[in-house]
Design an enzyme around this catalytic site. Structure first.
Site, PDB file in Angstrom:
ATOM      1  N   ASP A 293       0.856  -1.181   0.000  1.00 53.05           N
ATOM      2  CA  ASP A 293       0.000   0.000   0.000  1.00 53.05           C
ATOM      3  C   ASP A 293       0.891   1.228   0.000  1.00 53.05           C
ATOM      4  O   ASP A 293       1.621   1.464   0.956  1.00 53.05           O
ATOM      5  CB  ASP A 293      -0.887  -0.040   1.259  1.00 53.05           C
ATOM      6  CG  ASP A 293      -2.021   0.959   1.198  1.00 53.05           C
ATOM      7  OD1 ASP A 293      -1.927   1.921   0.414  1.00 53.05           O
ATOM      8  OD2 ASP A 293      -3.006   0.773   1.930  1.00 53.05           O
ATOM      9  N   ARG A 295      -0.268   4.372  -0.357  1.00 55.67           N
ATOM     10  CA  ARG A 295      -1.057   5.585  -0.145  1.00 55.67           C
ATOM     11  C   ARG A 295      -0.566   6.364   1.075  1.00 55.67           C
ATOM     12  O   ARG A 295      -0.089   5.788   2.035  1.00 55.67           O
ATOM     13  CB  ARG A 295      -2.532   5.218   0.088  1.00 55.67           C
ATOM     14  CG  ARG A 295      -3.204   4.698  -1.145  1.00 55.67           C
ATOM     15  CD  ARG A 295      -4.597   4.220  -0.849  1.00 55.67           C
ATOM     16  NE  ARG A 295      -4.603   2.971  -0.092  1.00 55.67           N
ATOM     17  CZ  ARG A 295      -5.702   2.305   0.248  1.00 55.67           C
ATOM     18  NH1 ARG A 295      -6.881   2.789  -0.086  1.00 55.67           N
ATOM     19  NH2 ARG A 295      -5.628   1.184   0.919  1.00 55.67           N
TER      20      ARG A 295
END
Ligand SMILES: Nc1nc2c(ncn2[C@@H]2O[C@H](COP(=O)(O)OP(=O)(O)OP(=O)(O)O)[C@@H](O)[C@H]2O)c(=O)[nH]1
Ligand SMILES: [Zn+2]
Length: 361
Positions: A293, A295
């Site tokens: 991930d 983000r």
């Protein structure tokens, strides 16, 4: 008279990112040593030739990629292979991109640069970080450079690329948009001067600012949100969240420009192509050289605060989103589950998220 224009660190970083994206070299510096870096993905035949004229060209890749290619790694998470003098730019692209492994299986054998003293590995690592933040594959051509900064190029301290923070966001404009679920819709657009991303907040009704707002941080998913892809649960989650806010009479949905958990649409499609070869969603990201991930949810916290909220009831199954909001100083008074959209195609994907990323079922 010559009046110099002095770029700020943020501006330099933004320039470097944009240059990477279009295949223009970036001059990275650390402790008096410089190297020109070009993203492997956007390198052209002409650029490769120009770099070769300056010295021995190396291709920096992640250790994981190096492992697949059976290339030796001397710098921990980083591999640096020599670009053979007879290799063309197709070799560079194919060595960088695992999605092309089946189409172009024979690329080696590889000769790796040894973990030499000095800043070379750090410069290479900075180039990979920069490529990632430009949503390109983490692979870059590097060549040592001495002398003045070549005209038109940006020179960036490697330390800046190794420590990238989300750029400050500001609301640009908002307008009323009546929605099927609620006529009381308003769309706010946020942008940073240092980033090409545009993030959107969809406000439903008039949520009071002094109470926890029903909120969702929704990362863009072109395939799920727009095309109705069955490979994930994004589309149903998007629509269920808006419907829930309409039912409650108020809420705010942040539509974040973080396609593919922050790796961008092209890289997500590369991951999908690896998934077609049998890797799960996490393994596919790793093989491409990304974390599961990528983000940065501080973007969402900034937007909520700019809209006047300090506490949320967060619609999510992802405990990391709750943790990141709290770290960013937003109070999460409740986690509201959002389980919709299970089908035969995404069952394994959802199970992997639960097993490897901690999603709650
Ligand atoms: N890299 C990658 N991204 C994916 C994949 N499938 C979906 N995405 C992206 O994942 C993001 C959605 O995140 P999810 O992990 O589904 O959910 P979440 O937002 O973390 O958690 P929830 O709030 O519970 O939905 C979107 O940006 C999608 O584009 C995949 O296989 N690989
Ligand atoms: Zn999706």
């Amino acid at each position: 008279m010559n009046h110099p224009i002095d770029l700020s660190n943020g501006e330099r970083l933004a320039r470097a990112r944009a240059d990477m994206r279009i295949g223009v070299p970036v001059l990275l510096s650390h402790e008096g040593q410089d190297a020109l870096a070009v993203a492997a993905e956007t390198a052209t035949a002409r650029r490769l030739q120009e770099l070769r004229a300056m010295g021995e060209v190396a291709l920096a890749i992640t250790a994981r990629r190096a492992e697949t290619l059976r290339a030796r790694v001397y710098d921990g998470d980083l591999g640096r292979v020599r670009v053979p003098s007879d290799a063309d730019v197709t070799w560079v692209h194919a060595t960088a991109d695992p999605a092309e492994d089946l189409a172009q299986p024979m690329k080696g054998p590889f000769s790796s640069l040894r973990g030499e003293e000095g800043p070379a590995p750090l410069l290479a690592r900075a180039a990979l970080r920069l490529a990632k933040s430009a949503r390109l594959l983490p692979a870059a051509l590097l060549v040592p450079h001495t002398g003045p900064v070549p005209e038109g190029l940006v020179r960036l301290p490697a330390s800046l690329a190794l420590d990238i923070h989300p750029a400050p966001l500001a609301e640009l404009v908002s307008a009323r948009v009546p929605l099927a679920v609620s006529q009381a819709g308003r769309v706010h657009v946020f942008r940073s001067p240092l980033d090409e991303a545009e993030h959107v907040a969809v406000e439903i009704g008039s949520p009071p600012r002094d109470r926890p707002v029903l909120a969702r941080l929704h990362s863009a998913c072109f395939t799920g949100d727009l095309l109705g892809s069955l490979k994930c649960d994004c589309g149903p989650q998007l629509h269920a969240a808006l419907a829930r806010m309409a039912e409650d009479g108020a809420g705010v949905l942040l539509y974040l420009d973080q396609e593919g958990r922050g790796i961008g649409l092209a890289n997500k499609m590369r991951a999908y192509s690896l998934q077609d070869q049998g890797f799960d969603t996490v393994e596919a990201n790793h093989r491409l050289g990304f974390e599961d991930d990528e983000r940065d949810f501080r973007v969402g916290a900034q937007m909520l605060r700019a809209l006047g909220f300090s506490a949320v009831r967060l619609l999510t199954n992802n405990p990391r989103k709750v943790a990141r909001m709290e770290e960013a100083g937003l109070r999460v008074t409740e986690r509201v589950p959002l389980q919709v959209g299970l089908n035969d195609h995404n069952a394994a994907y959802l199970a992997t998220k639960a097993a490897k990323s901690g999603h709650l079922l």
